[in-house]
Design a protein around this motif. Structure first.
Motif, PDB file in Angstrom:
ATOM      1  N   PHE A 164       0.848  -1.262   0.039  1.00 57.22           N
ATOM      2  CA  PHE A 164      -0.023  -0.069  -0.089  1.00 57.22           C
ATOM      3  C   PHE A 164       0.801   1.285  -0.056  1.00 57.22           C
ATOM      4  O   PHE A 164       0.759   2.155  -0.749  1.00 57.22           O
ATOM      5  N   VAL A 165       1.711   1.466   1.097  1.00 60.25           N
ATOM      6  CA  VAL A 165       2.367   2.749   1.101  1.00 60.25           C
ATOM      7  C   VAL A 165       3.498   2.880   0.046  1.00 60.25           C
ATOM      8  O   VAL A 165       3.664   3.866  -0.331  1.00 60.25           O
ATOM      9  N   PRO A 166       4.478   1.569   0.055  1.00 65.89           N
ATOM     10  CA  PRO A 166       5.291   1.699  -1.096  1.00 65.89           C
ATOM     11  C   PRO A 166       4.758   1.719  -2.460  1.00 65.89           C
ATOM     12  O   PRO A 166       5.429   2.750  -3.247  1.00 65.89           O
ATOM     13  N   ALA A 167       3.590   1.558  -2.691  1.00 67.86           N
ATOM     14  CA  ALA A 167       2.837   1.600  -4.056  1.00 67.86           C
ATOM     15  C   ALA A 167       2.671   3.221  -4.240  1.00 67.86           C
ATOM     16  O   ALA A 167       2.830   3.897  -5.300  1.00 67.86           O
ATOM     17  N   LEU A 168       1.962   3.789  -3.240  1.00 63.80           N
ATOM     18  CA  LEU A 168       1.825   5.116  -3.285  1.00 63.80           C
ATOM     19  C   LEU A 168       2.765   6.024  -3.402  1.00 63.80           C
ATOM     20  O   LEU A 168       3.045   6.934  -4.133  1.00 63.80           O
ATOM     21  N   VAL A 169       3.945   5.718  -2.564  1.00 65.24           N
ATOM     22  CA  VAL A 169       5.186   6.457  -2.961  1.00 65.24           C
ATOM     23  C   VAL A 169       5.644   6.486  -3.970  1.00 65.24           C
ATOM     24  O   VAL A 169       6.222   7.377  -4.812  1.00 65.24           O
ATOM     25  N   ARG A 170       5.730   5.393  -4.701  1.00 64.68           N
ATOM     26  CA  ARG A 170       6.304   5.231  -6.096  1.00 64.68           C
ATOM     27  C   ARG A 170       5.473   5.976  -7.052  1.00 64.68           C
ATOM     28  O   ARG A 170       5.980   6.313  -7.863  1.00 64.68           O
ATOM     29  N   LEU A 171       4.056   5.892  -6.804  1.00 62.15           N
ATOM     30  CA  LEU A 171       3.251   6.887  -7.569  1.00 62.15           C
ATOM     31  C   LEU A 171       3.670   8.246  -7.593  1.00 62.15           C
ATOM     32  O   LEU A 171       3.670   8.897  -8.450  1.00 62.15           O
ATOM     33  N   LEU A 172       3.655   8.678  -6.286  1.00 59.51           N
ATOM     34  CA  LEU A 172       4.081  10.227  -6.036  1.00 59.51           C
ATOM     35  C   LEU A 172       5.334  10.557  -6.509  1.00 59.51           C
ATOM     36  O   LEU A 172       5.677  11.691  -6.853  1.00 59.51           O
ATOM     37  N   VAL A 175       4.587  10.914 -10.710  1.00 58.78           N
ATOM     38  CA  VAL A 175       3.649  11.800 -10.955  1.00 58.78           C
ATOM     39  C   VAL A 175       3.406  12.889  -9.886  1.00 58.78           C
ATOM     40  O   VAL A 175       3.060  12.606  -8.893  1.00 58.78           O
ATOM     41  N   SER A 176       3.784  14.277 -10.134  1.00 60.00           N
ATOM     42  CA  SER A 176       3.649  15.409  -9.239  1.00 60.00           C
ATOM     43  C   SER A 176       2.578  15.954  -9.174  1.00 60.00           C
ATOM     44  O   SER A 176       2.282  17.042  -8.362  1.00 60.00           O
ATOM     45  N   VAL A 177       1.345  15.335  -9.971  1.00 57.28           N
ATOM     46  CA  VAL A 177      -0.015  16.143  -9.810  1.00 57.28           C
ATOM     47  C   VAL A 177      -1.188  15.144  -9.133  1.00 57.28           C
ATOM     48  O   VAL A 177      -0.665  13.962  -9.074  1.00 57.28           O
ATOM     49  N   TRP A 178      -2.040  15.649  -8.943  1.00 56.51           N
ATOM     50  CA  TRP A 178      -3.253  14.556  -8.434  1.00 56.51           C
ATOM     51  C   TRP A 178      -4.378  15.086  -9.222  1.00 56.51           C
ATOM     52  O   TRP A 178      -4.635  15.992  -9.827  1.00 56.51           O
ATOM     53  N   PRO A 179      -5.459  14.077  -9.377  1.00 58.81           N
ATOM     54  CA  PRO A 179      -6.673  14.408 -10.231  1.00 58.81           C
ATOM     55  C   PRO A 179      -7.519  15.526  -9.713  1.00 58.81           C
ATOM     56  O   PRO A 179      -7.848  15.451  -8.480  1.00 58.81           O
ATOM     57  N   ALA A 180      -8.229  16.442 -10.421  1.00 59.12           N
ATOM     58  CA  ALA A 180      -8.902  17.224  -9.644  1.00 59.12           C
ATOM     59  C   ALA A 180     -10.127  16.829  -9.300  1.00 59.12           C
ATOM     60  O   ALA A 180     -10.802  16.092  -9.818  1.00 59.12           O
ATOM     61  N   GLY A 181     -10.482  17.368  -8.129  1.00 61.12           N
ATOM     62  CA  GLY A 181     -11.630  16.957  -7.547  1.00 61.12           C
ATOM     63  C   GLY A 181     -11.520  15.521  -6.715  1.00 61.12           C
ATOM     64  O   GLY A 181     -12.632  15.122  -6.392  1.00 61.12           O
ATOM     65  N   ARG A 182     -10.466  14.803  -6.756  1.00 61.28           N
ATOM     66  CA  ARG A 182     -10.469  13.455  -6.156  1.00 61.28           C
ATOM     67  C   ARG A 182     -10.027  13.654  -4.875  1.00 61.28           C
ATOM     68  O   ARG A 182      -8.840  13.028  -4.632  1.00 61.28           O
ATOM     69  N   VAL A 183     -10.580  14.318  -3.886  1.00 59.41           N
ATOM     70  CA  VAL A 183     -10.090  14.070  -2.438  1.00 59.41           C
ATOM     71  C   VAL A 183     -11.088  12.932  -1.979  1.00 59.41           C
ATOM     72  O   VAL A 183     -11.899  13.196  -1.180  1.00 59.41           O
ATOM     73  N   SER A 184     -10.404  11.779  -2.314  1.00 66.04           N
ATOM     74  CA  SER A 184     -11.250  10.634  -1.684  1.00 66.04           C
ATOM     75  C   SER A 184     -11.055  10.259  -0.494  1.00 66.04           C
ATOM     76  O   SER A 184     -10.012  10.706   0.265  1.00 66.04           O
ATOM     77  N   VAL A 237       8.547  12.718   0.656  1.00 66.91           N
ATOM     78  CA  VAL A 237       8.027  12.362  -0.743  1.00 66.91           C
ATOM     79  C   VAL A 237       7.349  13.697  -0.952  1.00 66.91           C
ATOM     80  O   VAL A 237       6.741  14.205  -0.091  1.00 66.91           O
ATOM     81  N   VAL A 238       7.619  14.289  -2.013  1.00 64.23           N
ATOM     82  CA  VAL A 238       6.933  15.454  -2.567  1.00 64.23           C
ATOM     83  C   VAL A 238       5.597  15.423  -2.782  1.00 64.23           C
ATOM     84  O   VAL A 238       5.215  14.481  -3.388  1.00 64.23           O
ATOM     85  N   VAL A 239       4.616  16.023  -1.998  1.00 61.57           N
ATOM     86  CA  VAL A 239       3.118  15.966  -2.153  1.00 61.57           C
ATOM     87  C   VAL A 239       2.770  16.718  -3.542  1.00 61.57           C
ATOM     88  O   VAL A 239       3.567  17.754  -3.609  1.00 61.57           O
ATOM     89  N   PRO A 240       1.793  16.119  -4.247  1.00 60.05           N
ATOM     90  CA  PRO A 240       1.350  17.005  -5.570  1.00 60.05           C
ATOM     91  C   PRO A 240       0.977  18.113  -5.344  1.00 60.05           C
ATOM     92  O   PRO A 240       0.333  18.571  -4.193  1.00 60.05           O
ATOM     93  N   ARG A 241       1.351  19.307  -6.187  1.00 56.08           N
ATOM     94  CA  ARG A 241       0.917  20.349  -5.994  1.00 56.08           C
ATOM     95  C   ARG A 241       0.204  21.171  -7.079  1.00 56.08           C
ATOM     96  O   ARG A 241      -0.566  22.126  -7.072  1.00 56.08           O
ATOM     97  N   GLY A 242      -0.054  20.372  -7.913  1.00 55.77           N
ATOM     98  CA  GLY A 242      -0.801  20.942  -9.308  1.00 55.77           C
ATOM     99  C   GLY A 242      -1.892  19.664  -9.333  1.00 55.77           C
ATOM    100  O   GLY A 242      -1.907  18.434  -8.782  1.00 55.77           O
ATOM    101  N   LEU A 252      -1.002   9.537 -17.002  1.00 52.89           N
ATOM    102  CA  LEU A 252       0.330   9.826 -16.065  1.00 52.89           C
ATOM    103  C   LEU A 252       0.684   8.491 -15.243  1.00 52.89           C
ATOM    104  O   LEU A 252       1.925   8.116 -15.368  1.00 52.89           O
ATOM    105  N   VAL A 253      -0.014   7.995 -14.502  1.00 52.16           N
ATOM    106  CA  VAL A 253       0.156   6.892 -13.498  1.00 52.16           C
ATOM    107  C   VAL A 253       0.393   5.828 -14.382  1.00 52.16           C
ATOM    108  O   VAL A 253       1.406   5.044 -13.964  1.00 52.16           O
ATOM    109  N   ARG A 254      -0.345   5.618 -15.487  1.00 48.61           N
ATOM    110  CA  ARG A 254      -0.073   4.262 -16.136  1.00 48.61           C
ATOM    111  C   ARG A 254       1.406   4.287 -16.780  1.00 48.61           C
ATOM    112  O   ARG A 254       1.870   2.991 -17.024  1.00 48.61           O
ATOM    113  N   CYS A 255       1.876   5.395 -17.297  1.00 49.67           N
ATOM    114  CA  CYS A 255       3.326   5.350 -17.651  1.00 49.67           C
ATOM    115  C   CYS A 255       4.174   5.274 -16.598  1.00 49.67           C
ATOM    116  O   CYS A 255       5.193   4.648 -16.627  1.00 49.67           O
TER     117      CYS A 255
END
Length: 329
Positions: A164-172, A175-184, A237-242, A252-255
């Motif tokens: 879980f957390v290692p996969a999230l770290v790899r994603l971050l 990819v330095s951005v987050w999907p708009a409106g996705r505060v899940s 880890v740098v948190v997405p800013r855009g 982006l995540v798929r790549c």
């Protein structure tokens, strides 16, 4: 069964602690490999769910079986062999040995795609989408038909979590951005708190748990911004800013993390949270202090794991939550 894995090992530790203070049974681990040494307090029997002959006679004198073994990869044949047929073989030995109760650690991923928001155990009809979750739902049904108890965590974190957390770290990192409106919001549970709950079910009166399903989570779901902030603060880890559109973010995540399936991606970006009142009321214990406090306790382990081995490859896992967190893919 499965006492040498991420969740299973934590359950063994909890049961040993209860045995030491006189409030729990002796512990015997059935696994292909021996669990970590606990000063002779844990017996070990070598057994393999895919080889039913290795299970014969191993449950003699056992009162309760905690089944925490699973394969959560994408090999459909192996999912069926380990998760479903292996559980059926174990239940047959349970029947032969006259074991009184079985507690099976499954996954909330049996519900399939979200969004899921604040639902209880009767609100959703399971609709799994991965071979792992499909086979684990079949295992659940076998356990429930045998009068056992099923526990469904979602995302499990803590020392030993390689998904879980290692996969999230790899994603971050990719990819330095987050999907708009996705505060899940997501249901999370620390592995130690999950172990307390499972041990409470195993050590308590089994009559009230016949053919019952419990959600296992902290009652307060964790919003994505809180999760990302904690990972950034404690793991550097740098948190997405855009922000970008949801579709663009997925590409982006798929790549960046091609092995992250669409379902696993959704677990990180779409609401998946479940009511867990029934579980904590049943075991008579509090759910613990919650995500921020528990994550601080595990941060040093995560930092060492990530520094020494890098973010773990996605698709690996252990019992406990739905893909991320290692609970079902």
């Amino acid at each position: 069964m499965g006492g040498s894995g991420f969740v299973g090992g934590a359950v063994v530790g909890e049961l040993v602690g209860r045995a030491v203070v006189g409030g729990g049974p002796a512990v015997r681990v059935l696994a292909r490999r021996a669990p970590l040494s606990r000063g002779g307090l844990v017996g070990h029997v070598r057994a393999d769910l895919t080889r039913p002959e290795t299970l014969r006679g191993v449950l003699a004198g056992v009162d309760v079986v905690v089944h925490a073994a699973a394969y959560v990869g994408r090999d459909a044949a192996r999912c069926e062999a380990v998760n479903h047929r292996g559980t059926v073989a174990l239940l047959e030995e349970v029947r032969r040995a006259g074991v009184g109760h079985v507690v099976y650690v499954s996954t909330a991923s049996v519900y399939g795609p979200g969004p899921h928001r604040g639902v209880d155990e009767e609100a959703l009809v399971p609709c799994p989408v991965s071979p792992a979750s499909m086979s684990r739902l079949r295992a659940e049904r076998a356990v429930l038909e045998a009068g056992g108890t099923v526990v469904r965590p979602h995302l499990v974190y803590g020392a030993g979590d390689v998904w879980f957390v290692p996969a999230l770290v790899r994603l971050l990192r990719g990819v330095s951005v987050w999907p708009a409106g996705r505060v899940s919001r997501s249901s999370l549970i620390a592995v130690g708190d999950l172990a307390r709950a499972v041990a409470g079910l195993a050590c308590g009166p089994s009559a009230v748990d016949r053919s019952v399903v419990y959600h296992a989570a902290h009652p307060r779901p964790v919003a994505a911004d809180r999760l990302l902030a904690a990972v950034g603060r404690h793991l550097g880890v740098v948190v997405p800013r855009g922000v970008v559109s949801a579709g663009e973010h997925r590409e982006l995540v798929r790549c960046a993390v091609p092995e992250l399936s669409d379902h696993q991606y959704a677990l990180l970006t779409v609401d998946h949270w479940y009511r867990s009142d029934r579980l904590w009321s049943r075991v008579g214990e509090g759910p613990g202090p919650g995500f921020e406090a528990r994550f601080v306790e595990a941060a040093r382990w995560y930092a060492a794991h990530l520094a020494g081995r890098g973010a773990a490859s996605v698709g690996r896992g252990a019992v406990g939550g739905g893909g991320p967190g290692g609970a079902g893919g």
